[in-house]
Scaffold this motif. Structure first.
Motif, PDB file in Angstrom:
ATOM      1  N   THR A   1       0.831  -1.204   0.000  1.00  0.00           N
ATOM      2  CA  THR A   1       0.000   0.000   0.000  1.00  0.00           C
ATOM      3  C   THR A   1       0.865   1.254   0.000  1.00  0.00           C
ATOM      4  OG1 THR A   1      -1.721  -1.170   1.230  1.00  0.00           O
ATOM      5  CG2 THR A   1      -1.841   1.230   1.206  1.00  0.00           C
ATOM      6  N   GLY A   2       2.010   1.185   0.687  1.00  0.00           N
ATOM      7  CA  GLY A   2       2.896   2.337   0.754  1.00  0.00           C
ATOM      8  C   GLY A   2       3.397   2.762  -0.616  1.00  0.00           C
ATOM      9  N   GLU A   3       3.597   1.792  -1.507  1.00  0.00           N
ATOM     10  CA  GLU A   3       4.080   2.109  -2.853  1.00  0.00           C
ATOM     11  C   GLU A   3       3.071   2.964  -3.610  1.00  0.00           C
ATOM     12  OE1 GLU A   3       6.664  -2.003  -3.624  1.00  0.00           O
ATOM     13  OE2 GLU A   3       4.739  -1.676  -4.615  1.00  0.00           O
ATOM     14  N   ILE A   4       1.823   2.581  -3.534  1.00  0.00           N
ATOM     15  CA  ILE A   4       0.799   3.322  -4.279  1.00  0.00           C
ATOM     16  C   ILE A   4       0.490   4.663  -3.612  1.00  0.00           C
ATOM     17  CG2 ILE A   4      -1.220   2.248  -3.168  1.00  0.00           C
ATOM     18  CD1 ILE A   4      -2.525   2.256  -5.951  1.00  0.00           C
ATOM     19  N   LEU A   5       0.620   4.723  -2.278  1.00  0.00           N
ATOM     20  CA  LEU A   5       0.459   6.019  -1.604  1.00  0.00           C
ATOM     21  C   LEU A   5       1.567   6.973  -2.054  1.00  0.00           C
ATOM     22  CD1 LEU A   5      -0.528   4.928   2.011  1.00  0.00           C
ATOM     23  CD2 LEU A   5      -1.940   6.221   0.390  1.00  0.00           C
ATOM     24  N   GLY A   6       2.766   6.430  -2.256  1.00  0.00           N
ATOM     25  CA  GLY A   6       3.862   7.240  -2.767  1.00  0.00           C
ATOM     26  C   GLY A   6       3.571   7.738  -4.167  1.00  0.00           C
ATOM     27  N   LYS A   7       2.899   6.877  -4.976  1.00  0.00           N
ATOM     28  CA  LYS A   7       2.540   7.269  -6.340  1.00  0.00           C
ATOM     29  C   LYS A   7       1.483   8.369  -6.318  1.00  0.00           C
ATOM     30  CE  LYS A   7       2.660   6.908 -10.819  1.00  0.00           C
ATOM     31  NZ  LYS A   7       3.844   7.391 -11.581  1.00  0.00           N
TER      32      LYS A   7
ATOM     33  N   LYS B   1      -2.641  22.849 -20.258  1.00  0.00           N
ATOM     34  CA  LYS B   1      -2.620  21.575 -20.979  1.00  0.00           C
ATOM     35  C   LYS B   1      -2.025  20.475 -20.105  1.00  0.00           C
ATOM     36  CE  LYS B   1      -1.036  19.352 -25.226  1.00  0.00           C
ATOM     37  NZ  LYS B   1      -0.284  19.524 -26.499  1.00  0.00           N
ATOM     38  N   ALA B   2      -0.892  20.791 -19.491  1.00  0.00           N
ATOM     39  CA  ALA B   2      -0.241  19.807 -18.618  1.00  0.00           C
ATOM     40  C   ALA B   2      -1.091  19.539 -17.384  1.00  0.00           C
ATOM     41  CB  ALA B   2       1.145  20.303 -18.211  1.00  0.00           C
ATOM     42  N   LEU B   3      -1.731  20.589 -16.858  1.00  0.00           N
ATOM     43  CA  LEU B   3      -2.566  20.447 -15.666  1.00  0.00           C
ATOM     44  C   LEU B   3      -3.706  19.468 -15.919  1.00  0.00           C
ATOM     45  CD1 LEU B   3      -3.221  21.315 -12.784  1.00  0.00           C
ATOM     46  CD2 LEU B   3      -4.558  23.218 -13.741  1.00  0.00           C
ATOM     47  N   ARG B   4      -4.329  19.576 -17.082  1.00  0.00           N
ATOM     48  CA  ARG B   4      -5.429  18.666 -17.441  1.00  0.00           C
ATOM     49  C   ARG B   4      -4.954  17.205 -17.378  1.00  0.00           C
ATOM     50  NH1 ARG B   4     -10.041  19.161 -20.848  1.00  0.00           N
ATOM     51  NH2 ARG B   4     -10.607  17.188 -21.854  1.00  0.00           N
ATOM     52  N   GLU B   5      -3.774  16.974 -17.947  1.00  0.00           N
ATOM     53  CA  GLU B   5      -3.239  15.609 -17.967  1.00  0.00           C
ATOM     54  C   GLU B   5      -2.885  15.127 -16.568  1.00  0.00           C
ATOM     55  OE1 GLU B   5       0.615  13.189 -19.798  1.00  0.00           O
ATOM     56  OE2 GLU B   5      -0.034  15.078 -20.723  1.00  0.00           O
ATOM     57  N   GLU B   6      -2.237  15.977 -15.783  1.00  0.00           N
ATOM     58  CA  GLU B   6      -1.798  15.575 -14.439  1.00  0.00           C
ATOM     59  C   GLU B   6      -2.972  15.344 -13.494  1.00  0.00           C
ATOM     60  OE1 GLU B   6       1.038  14.618 -13.980  1.00  0.00           O
ATOM     61  OE2 GLU B   6       2.066  15.457 -15.719  1.00  0.00           O
ATOM     62  N   LEU B   7      -4.022  16.146 -13.626  1.00  0.00           N
ATOM     63  CA  LEU B   7      -5.218  15.909 -12.810  1.00  0.00           C
ATOM     64  C   LEU B   7      -5.830  14.549 -13.138  1.00  0.00           C
ATOM     65  CD1 LEU B   7      -6.913  19.439 -12.861  1.00  0.00           C
ATOM     66  CD2 LEU B   7      -6.062  18.234 -10.832  1.00  0.00           C
ATOM     67  N   GLY B   8      -5.860  14.214 -14.427  1.00  0.00           N
ATOM     68  CA  GLY B   8      -6.361  12.903 -14.831  1.00  0.00           C
ATOM     69  C   GLY B   8      -5.518  11.785 -14.256  1.00  0.00           C
ATOM     70  N   ASP B   9      -4.178  11.958 -14.294  1.00  0.00           N
ATOM     71  CA  ASP B   9      -3.287  10.937 -13.721  1.00  0.00           C
ATOM     72  C   ASP B   9      -3.527  10.768 -12.228  1.00  0.00           C
ATOM     73  OD1 ASP B   9      -2.195  10.616 -16.206  1.00  0.00           O
ATOM     74  OD2 ASP B   9      -0.371  11.801 -15.801  1.00  0.00           O
ATOM     75  N   LEU B  10      -3.759  11.903 -11.543  1.00  0.00           N
ATOM     76  CA  LEU B  10      -4.007  11.841 -10.103  1.00  0.00           C
ATOM     77  C   LEU B  10      -5.296  11.085  -9.800  1.00  0.00           C
ATOM     78  CD1 LEU B  10      -3.345  12.635  -7.194  1.00  0.00           C
ATOM     79  CD2 LEU B  10      -4.506  14.832  -7.606  1.00  0.00           C
ATOM     80  N   LEU B  11      -6.339  11.398 -10.557  1.00  0.00           N
ATOM     81  CA  LEU B  11      -7.613  10.702 -10.354  1.00  0.00           C
ATOM     82  C   LEU B  11      -7.468   9.203 -10.619  1.00  0.00           C
ATOM     83  CD1 LEU B  11     -10.101  13.225 -12.029  1.00  0.00           C
ATOM     84  CD2 LEU B  11      -9.947  12.673  -9.593  1.00  0.00           C
ATOM     85  N   PHE B  12      -6.768   8.847 -11.693  1.00  0.00           N
ATOM     86  CA  PHE B  12      -6.585   7.427 -12.022  1.00  0.00           C
ATOM     87  C   PHE B  12      -5.787   6.719 -10.933  1.00  0.00           C
ATOM     88  CE2 PHE B  12      -4.609   3.787 -14.093  1.00  0.00           C
ATOM     89  CZ  PHE B  12      -5.684   3.231 -14.772  1.00  0.00           C
ATOM     90  N   THR B  13      -4.787   7.386 -10.393  1.00  0.00           N
ATOM     91  CA  THR B  13      -3.969   6.776  -9.341  1.00  0.00           C
ATOM     92  C   THR B  13      -4.771   6.591  -8.060  1.00  0.00           C
ATOM     93  OG1 THR B  13      -2.026   7.862 -10.298  1.00  0.00           O
ATOM     94  CG2 THR B  13      -1.784   6.949  -8.090  1.00  0.00           C
TER      95      THR B  13
ATOM     96  N   ALA C   1      -7.976   6.073  -8.017  1.00  0.00           N
ATOM     97  CA  ALA C   1      -8.825   4.920  -8.328  1.00  0.00           C
ATOM     98  C   ALA C   1      -8.040   3.627  -8.130  1.00  0.00           C
ATOM     99  CB  ALA C   1      -9.355   5.012  -9.764  1.00  0.00           C
ATOM    100  N   ASN C   2      -6.754   3.651  -8.500  1.00  0.00           N
ATOM    101  CA  ASN C   2      -5.885   2.487  -8.303  1.00  0.00           C
ATOM    102  C   ASN C   2      -5.729   2.174  -6.816  1.00  0.00           C
ATOM    103  OD1 ASN C   2      -3.996   0.461  -8.938  1.00  0.00           O
ATOM    104  ND2 ASN C   2      -3.150   1.706 -10.595  1.00  0.00           N
ATOM    105  N   LEU C   3      -5.573   3.222  -6.009  1.00  0.00           N
ATOM    106  CA  LEU C   3      -5.476   3.046  -4.560  1.00  0.00           C
ATOM    107  C   LEU C   3      -6.754   2.423  -4.002  1.00  0.00           C
ATOM    108  CD1 LEU C   3      -4.053   3.527  -1.824  1.00  0.00           C
ATOM    109  CD2 LEU C   3      -5.047   5.844  -1.838  1.00  0.00           C
ATOM    110  N   CYS C   4      -7.898   2.914  -4.469  1.00  0.00           N
ATOM    111  CA  CYS C   4      -9.195   2.360  -4.020  1.00  0.00           C
ATOM    112  C   CYS C   4      -9.258   0.869  -4.332  1.00  0.00           C
ATOM    113  CB  CYS C   4     -10.346   3.087  -4.709  1.00  0.00           C
ATOM    114  SG  CYS C   4     -10.555   4.803  -4.237  1.00  0.00           S
ATOM    115  N   HIS C   5      -8.900   0.494  -5.556  1.00  0.00           N
ATOM    116  CA  HIS C   5      -8.946  -0.920  -5.951  1.00  0.00           C
ATOM    117  C   HIS C   5      -8.004  -1.747  -5.078  1.00  0.00           C
ATOM    118  CE1 HIS C   5      -7.833  -4.512  -8.280  1.00  0.00           C
ATOM    119  NE2 HIS C   5      -9.064  -4.442  -8.781  1.00  0.00           N
ATOM    120  N   HIS C   6      -6.804  -1.240  -4.855  1.00  0.00           N
ATOM    121  CA  HIS C   6      -5.815  -1.961  -4.054  1.00  0.00           C
ATOM    122  C   HIS C   6      -6.326  -2.222  -2.634  1.00  0.00           C
ATOM    123  CE1 HIS C   6      -1.728  -3.318  -3.109  1.00  0.00           C
ATOM    124  NE2 HIS C   6      -1.862  -2.662  -1.939  1.00  0.00           N
ATOM    125  N   LEU C   7      -7.081  -1.260  -2.101  1.00  0.00           N
ATOM    126  CA  LEU C   7      -7.599  -1.385  -0.736  1.00  0.00           C
ATOM    127  C   LEU C   7      -8.959  -2.087  -0.684  1.00  0.00           C
ATOM    128  CD1 LEU C   7      -6.608   2.149   0.604  1.00  0.00           C
ATOM    129  CD2 LEU C   7      -5.461  -0.040   1.051  1.00  0.00           C
ATOM    130  N   GLY C   8      -9.494  -2.466  -1.864  1.00  0.00           N
ATOM    131  CA  GLY C   8     -10.748  -3.222  -1.895  1.00  0.00           C
ATOM    132  C   GLY C   8     -12.005  -2.394  -1.968  1.00  0.00           C
TER     133      GLY C   8
END
Length: 471
Positions: free
Chosen positions: A378-384, A400-412, A414-421
């Motif tokens: 879990t610590g790895e994904i929290l670091g991400k 332009k970059a902000l739009r992309e980075e916000l999307g990456d943050l949201l996806f990450t 979501a990844n944390l949510c999945h990892h934690l169930g």
């Protein structure tokens, strides 16, 4: 190969046997009877030697096996001579063994007789607009059609009768009429007619007992919904419904699906009942539009999903052995993607583009984790998550970059949510509900203080917000 002559014994006594059947019975042909339990047999067995096939009811595991065993014996015995096969009622009603014989490449003669259905309607002076006949042993609620009468034969014991009445009462109006006919046309005949609400054990059923469930008035079923949809889009229908297309109803479909989810979240059975109906109407309406376009109809939809469910459950409808849910899901995906000719894994990831983004993200992450592309700790994904957050900070001056980075943050996240169930869509829904409830508390507090919440400055709003968090 000899000929098999099938004779229906009718639905009551020996007087129903016609001259042609009597002539054959009195010949020298060997006689077989599906059962010994029939009034005609009570007379015939005194004057003719008959081989009874009731034995297979005890040795076979299912009623289907009974019919197969009977046919197997009849074919064997008719290799060198003609034989006679006696069946209760009409050979063409609920007689699977006769159906199996018809499919065989043999010489077959069938002499019909009165069915139990004919007898039932005549004994209670009832004119039917249409009916369905089933065996009590095959009864289930999925065979119900509210637009016609339901005739249930072979209701041969009290427990079966009680069970059928109980199941019927769960879906039919309690004022629905029923008729029970035992030994119809015989001296021992008994008839019991009433409404479901008044049912009691007045008749002890036997093998010649039939239950008639009369067609209920004012009750709609699936075919009624299809007819309503057709009428709404017809010449005399609703102008709004007539104008609708698949595209114009997209938002309605989404809203109804989400309202179903809301009713589930609220644990509201009555609400769920209503919302499922609304969602079902969307399915019917889209099918109606497709029918008018010449694409498909609701029967094609039902046939398609039925075939799909059977094909994708070989561990239920076939011989495949899958004892764990994970294996079931893996096999489901394997069948699904082979049908769609997906040759690469990325195509599987791209298969859910029509879903809301949080749900799509969850499904993509779920698929890649199944092949081992996952975080170890879990610590790895929290670091991400922190890394993506920092990149958002750095991109604040670059839209332009902000739009992309916000999307990456949201996806990450979501990844944390999945990892934690957790499912991010449900968590975000709960967060929205929490925000709305707190804002409700804020407004109630403002009203108590004689304040208009829409006219307050930011500091006052923040004060009320902090106060709402304490409640």
């Amino acid at each position: 190969m000899g000929k098999i002559i099938v004779i229906g014994m009718g639905s009551s006594d020996f007087t129903q046997i016609n001259g042609q059947a009597l002539e054959i019975i009195n010949s020298n042909n060997k006689i077989y009877s599906r059962t010994e339990r029939h009034e005609v047999i009570n007379v015939l067995k005194e004057i003719k030697e008959i081989v009874f096939l009731d034995k297979y009811y005890d040795s076979a595991d299912t009623i289907e096996k009974v019919d197969e065993k009977i046919v197997e014996e009849l074919l064997k015995e008719s290799i060198n001579e003609d034989i006679v096969y006696l069946v209760p009622g009409s050979p063409f009603v609920l007689e699977k063994s006769v159906e199996l014989l018809i499919k065989k490449d043999i010489e077959l003669e069938i002499i019909n007789n009165q069915s139990f259905a004919d007898l039932v309607f005549s004994r209670i002076n009832y004119v039917t607009d249409g009916y369905r006949t089933i065996s009590g042993k095959d009864y289930n609620n999925f065979k119900v059609d509210f637009s016609i009468d339901l005739l249930i034969q072979e209701v041969d014991n009290e427990f079966l009768l009680d069970e059928i009445i109980l199941n019927i009462s769960e879906i039919y109006p309690m004022e629905t009429k029923f008729s029970i006919i035992k030994d119809g046309g015989l001296k021992t005949e008994e008839i019991y007619q009433d409404s479901l609400s008044n049912y009691s054990r007045r008749i002890k059923p036997n093998h010649q007992t039939t239950l008639l469930i009369h067609r209920p008035d004012g009750l709609y079923d699936f075919s009624s919904l299809v007819e309503i949809s057709d009428f709404l889009r017809g010449p005399d229908g609703c102008p709004w419904d007539i104008e609708q297309t698949h595209a114009s109803m997209r938002q309605d479909l989404l809203e109804e699906a989400y309202e179903v989810v809301e009713a589930i979240n609220e644990e509201d059975p009555e609400g769920l009942l209503e919302e499922l109906g609304d969602l079902l109407f969307q399915v019917v309406m889209h099918s109606q539009v497709a029918k008018e376009n010449g694409d498909f109809n609701i029967i094609n939809v039902i046939n398609g999903i039925s075939k799909k469910l059977i094909l994708r459950h070989p561990h239920v409808f076939g011989d495949l052995n899958l004892d764990k849910s994970a294996k079931v899901l893996q096999n489901w995906d394997s069948i699904k993607y082979s049908q769609r000719n997906f040759n690469t894994f990325w195509e599987r990831l791209n298969d859910s583009r029509g879903l809301p983004s949080t749900i799509r993200a969850y499904k993509i992450i779920d698929k890649v984790t199944r092949i081992g592309f996952d975080w170890n700790e879990t610590g790895e994904i929290l670091g991400k998550v922190k890394e993506e957050y920092d990149e958002v900070i750095e991109a604040l001056e670059d839209p332009k970059a902000l739009r992309e980075e916000l999307g990456d943050l949201l996806f990450t996240v979501a990844n944390l949510c999945h990892h934690l169930g957790y499912e991010p869509e449900l968590l975000l829904t709960e967060a929205c509900d929490k925000f709305v409830n707190r804002f409700k508390t804020m407004e109630e507090t403002a009203q108590e203080e004689c304040l208009d919440i829409q006219a307050l400055d930011k500091s006052e709003l923040e004060r009320l917000w902090q106060a709402s968090k304490l409640q």
